[in-house]
Design an enzyme around this catalytic site. Structure first.
Site, PDB file in Angstrom:
ATOM      1  N   ASP A 113     -16.763 -91.348 -17.830  1.00  0.00           N
ATOM      2  CA  ASP A 113     -17.456 -90.060 -17.824  1.00  0.00           C
ATOM      3  C   ASP A 113     -17.754 -89.596 -16.400  1.00  0.00           C
ATOM      4  OD1 ASP A 113     -17.456 -90.346 -20.506  1.00  0.00           O
ATOM      5  OD2 ASP A 113     -19.603 -89.974 -20.780  1.00  0.00           O
ATOM      6  N   ASP A 114     -18.034 -88.326 -16.259  1.00  0.00           N
ATOM      7  CA  ASP A 114     -18.642 -87.712 -15.063  1.00  0.00           C
ATOM      8  C   ASP A 114     -17.696 -87.516 -13.875  1.00  0.00           C
ATOM      9  OD1 ASP A 114     -20.765 -87.911 -16.703  1.00  0.00           O
ATOM     10  OD2 ASP A 114     -22.069 -89.028 -15.347  1.00  0.00           O
ATOM     11  N   HIS A 121     -16.196 -83.167 -20.792  1.00  0.00           N
ATOM     12  CA  HIS A 121     -17.568 -83.682 -20.817  1.00  0.00           C
ATOM     13  C   HIS A 121     -18.525 -82.603 -20.304  1.00  0.00           C
ATOM     14  CE1 HIS A 121     -20.682 -86.681 -20.766  1.00  0.00           C
ATOM     15  NE2 HIS A 121     -20.724 -86.849 -19.465  1.00  0.00           N
ATOM     16  N   HIS A 164     -22.709 -80.596 -16.818  1.00  0.00           N
ATOM     17  CA  HIS A 164     -23.457 -81.754 -17.296  1.00  0.00           C
ATOM     18  C   HIS A 164     -24.900 -81.418 -17.701  1.00  0.00           C
ATOM     19  CE1 HIS A 164     -24.453 -86.043 -17.662  1.00  0.00           C
ATOM     20  NE2 HIS A 164     -23.152 -86.239 -17.661  1.00  0.00           N
ATOM     21  N   TYR A 175     -25.019 -87.051 -21.916  1.00  0.00           N
ATOM     22  CA  TYR A 175     -26.090 -87.960 -22.394  1.00  0.00           C
ATOM     23  C   TYR A 175     -25.894 -88.332 -23.864  1.00  0.00           C
ATOM     24  CZ  TYR A 175     -27.962 -85.387 -18.412  1.00  0.00           C
ATOM     25  OH  TYR A 175     -28.106 -84.776 -17.200  1.00  0.00           O
ATOM     26  N   HIS A 216     -18.585 -95.097 -15.996  1.00  0.00           N
ATOM     27  CA  HIS A 216     -18.661 -93.891 -15.146  1.00  0.00           C
ATOM     28  C   HIS A 216     -17.868 -94.139 -13.865  1.00  0.00           C
ATOM     29  CE1 HIS A 216     -22.016 -93.459 -17.926  1.00  0.00           C
ATOM     30  NE2 HIS A 216     -21.918 -92.142 -17.717  1.00  0.00           N
TER      31      HIS A 216
END
Ligand code: ZN
Lengths: 238, 422
Positions: free
Chosen positions: A52-53, A103, A107, A145, A195
């Site tokens: 992710d991210d 994603h 965010h 999240y 991540h």
């Protein structure tokens, strides 16, 4: 004298050009990698590794190197805001046979947003990805999240994908404790979340991937996971 | 003097650490794309070191912004001009000396260095023009070579100070007065004058050199001069104390005889300074290969100086430092050619990472430095020709020519030395 000068200038210019071509070739080669091949035996244990991210200018490339070396396909849930400046990373990701999913753009906690804003989080990211990878279409969405509600579910026209095993690397602990966390709990048909924005994750995976291979796990992307896995409880399909 | 130097070094160091910190991220981003050693060599050569040198130079020059004024002097001086086949240029440089607004007597000593053209006749024409305060003498040196001609002239100098002027350099009308005020007041062993380009509009190459003289060369000379350590009192226009030069036995028969002489003077603990208000207009090469060969000679001359008198043999801390910086120039030239140029080409092909944002910031510092230098030169109120296109062309292509020629010069120096050892 004059011919010697011309000769020297030619020599230096050609050396410059040669250095440039070598560098260019090595950079281009990454963008034209043969995709990672993976044949899945549905009878054997399998896990999906997700990140992710990203993309992250400092850490995604070494991660791609590691995954390519180990021939492990993965799924990247990218953040739209992080794309600019990292276009070549995404090109390499796609070329290597990894899956790129969404994603959100910035965010946020989607449960606090209006439907219009939620939609924006999706299409703005997809649009950016399409300017880099013309044939791109998002297939899955992972809410930031892991937070969603009915409104999010109804607004996002894609299946929401969460995870079953959290590596805990978002808290930036030492690589060894991420490793312990995963290796003790991992089971067949787990979706692992990592991540790609810190060095500890890469350190962990360097040790973890060979160990998981030893234990007989196959690595799959989210779409082939869905195809082969029997339990799809983590996926919210509308 | 030391405080301001330290301040500028600290400023440079701050810049260095800021950019070093920044480049850690930068290096990490390209670490798995290209070999690490190459990355760091390029980063240090195109961003870190130039950033350090330029920012300390910039800051030091800011601290020395106010120009020093010296009392007017009228001590006798000799102007020494050596000419080899300069029939077209020699007359105007002689005329410029005779027309100087200098309050003291000038003894003009013109040495004909084995010319085969009309140089001798051109010089002779001027003899009748000498008057009480402006005498002209001519000498003949049959051995070809600048150092031989200069030494021939040196033997005939009777004044305490003398000025060397190239046969293709025309002094501005107050140049002798300004440089003499400076040398008499400071008692430096040598004072470098400020050179502007005379034939600015002759060609593309003279246009770009205009800015090299106006902005780069002058900035470095001012920086070094602030600490009485100007590394090159260029033969084209500098003043000297006769006694100091005689003690060294005059000029050595090398490619960069002026560089070696300045290094030697400083080696004996004497100071070397710079006078921005003393301006000479010099004729620069107007073809590519003319420029190329000149810069090749300069590079070789620099190495001659550095190898004859290495930095650690310089007694002054400042001279040691500046000479050491000059050693780094070799590395900077190499990384410009084999780091910066490939990086720019890569950026043009869609991979801007190696060129990096830091390089862009360093370039901005460079432009800032040039701009401040431009303002300083403008403040002198001595005219120079100026064009935006010329400046742009200078920014875009001068360093490539300079680095290429310099590299060639370094190479011939090393090959030449090898030959001597055999
Ligand atoms: Zn996230």
């Amino acid at each position: 004298m004059k011919y010697r000068n011309i000769g020297f200038i030619l020599f230096i210019s050609l050396s410059c050009l040669l250095i440039y071509l070598i560098l260019l070739f090595s950079l281009q080669a990454r963008l034209h990698r043969t995709p990672i091949q993976s044949e899945i035996d549905p009878q054997q244990p399998m896990i999906a590794i997700t990140f992710d991210d990203g993309p992250n200018a400092s850490y995604t490339l070494p991660l791609l190197d590691l995954l390519y070396k180990e021939q492990v396909p993965a799924t990247f849930f990218v953040v739209g805001e992080a794309i600019s400046g990292n276009e070549n990373i995404l090109r390499e990701m796609a070329a290597s046979g990894h899956e790129i999913e969404i994603h959100s753009f910035s965010h946020p906690d989607l449960t606090t947003l209006a439907p219009q804003q939620i939609r924006e989080e999706l299409w703005k990211t997809e649009e950016r990805l399409q300017t880099i990878l013309p044939d791109y279409h998002a297939r899955y969405f992972r809410p930031p999240y892991g937070k969603y509600n009915q409104q999010v579910q109804q607004t996002i026209p894609l299946p929401l994908v969460l995870w079953t095993l959290d590596s805990g690397d978002w808290d930036h602990p030492q690589a060894s404790s991420i490793y312990d966390q995963v290796i003790q709990q991992v089971q067949n048909q787990d979706i692992l979340i990592f991540h790609d924005d810190n060095p500890e994750t890469i350190k962990t995976l360097k040790k973890l991937i060979p160990e998981l291979k030893k234990e007989g796990f196959q690595f799959v992307t989210i779409s082939s996971f869905l195809e082969h896995a029997s339990s799809a409880s983590v996926l919210l399909i509308k | 003097m030391k405080t301001r130097f330290m301040l500028s070094l600290i400023f440079g160091a701050l810049w260095f650490f800021f950019s070093f910190y920044f480049s850690l991220f930068w290096a990490r981003e390209i670490a798995c794309l290209l070999p690490k050693a190459y990355i760091w060599w390029v980063i240090s050569g195109i961003a870190l070191l130039p950033g350090f040198f330029m920012s300390s130079l910039f800051f030091s020059n800011l601290l020395h912004w106010k120009k020093k004024e010296y009392p007017t002097t009228s001590v006798p001086v000799t102007v020494l001009i050596c000419a080899h086949n300069e029939e077209t240029m020699i007359s105007q440089s002689i005329q410029a000396i005779l027309l100087q607004h200098y309050s003291g007597p000038i003894d003009l000593l013109v040495v004909d260095n084995a010319s085969s053209d009309q140089t001798k006749q051109e010089i002779q024409k001027w003899i009748p023009c000498s008057f009480s305060n402006r005498s002209i003498r001519t000498l003949y040196c049959p051995v070809l070579g600048k150092s031989h001609a200069l030494n021939t002239g040196l033997a005939h100098i009777t004044t305490k100070y003398f000025i060397t002027v190239d046969s293709d350099t025309c002094l501005e009308k107050n140049a002798v007065q300004k440089i003499m005020n400076h040398i008499v007041a400071t008692q430096s062993s040598c004072v470098a004058g400020n050179l502007f380009v005379q034939n600015t509009t002759d060609s593309f190459f003279t246009k770009i050199q205009t800015y090299d003289y106006l902005l780069s060369i002058a900035a470095v000379k001012r920086y070094q001069g602030s600490y009485r350590s100007t590394l090159v009192a260029q033969g084209a226009f500098s003043a000297f104390q006769t006694q100091a030069v005689r003690k060294l036995g005059g000029w050595k028969p090398v490619m960069g005889e002026d560089i070696v002489l300045t290094y030697q003077l400083m080696q004996h603990g004497l100071s070397s300074t710079y006078e921005p208000a003393a301006v000479g207009y010099t004729q620069v090469p107007d073809t590519f290969f003319g420029l190329y060969n000149q810069r090749k000679r300069w590079a070789r001359g620099m190495l001659e100086g550095l190898s004859l008198i290495p930095p650690w043999k310089q007694p002054s801390f400042f001279t040691k430092y500046f000479a050491l910086v000059n050693c780094f120039v070799i590395d900077l030239d190499l990384s410009f050619l084999f780091g910066f140029i490939p990086a720019i080409l890569l950026a043009l092909s869609g991979f801007p990472l190696l060129a990096g944002i830091l390089t862009l910031i360093t370039l901005l510092v460079c432009v800032l430095l040039f701009y401040s230098m431009f303002l300083y030169q403008k403040k002198l109120n001595i005219p120079f020709k100026n064009s935006f296109f010329g400046f742009l062309a200078f920014l875009l292509c001068f360093q490539t020519i300079q680095s290429m020629a310099a590299l060639h010069g370094y190479l011939t120096f090393f090959l030449h030395r090898k030959g001597e050892w055999k």
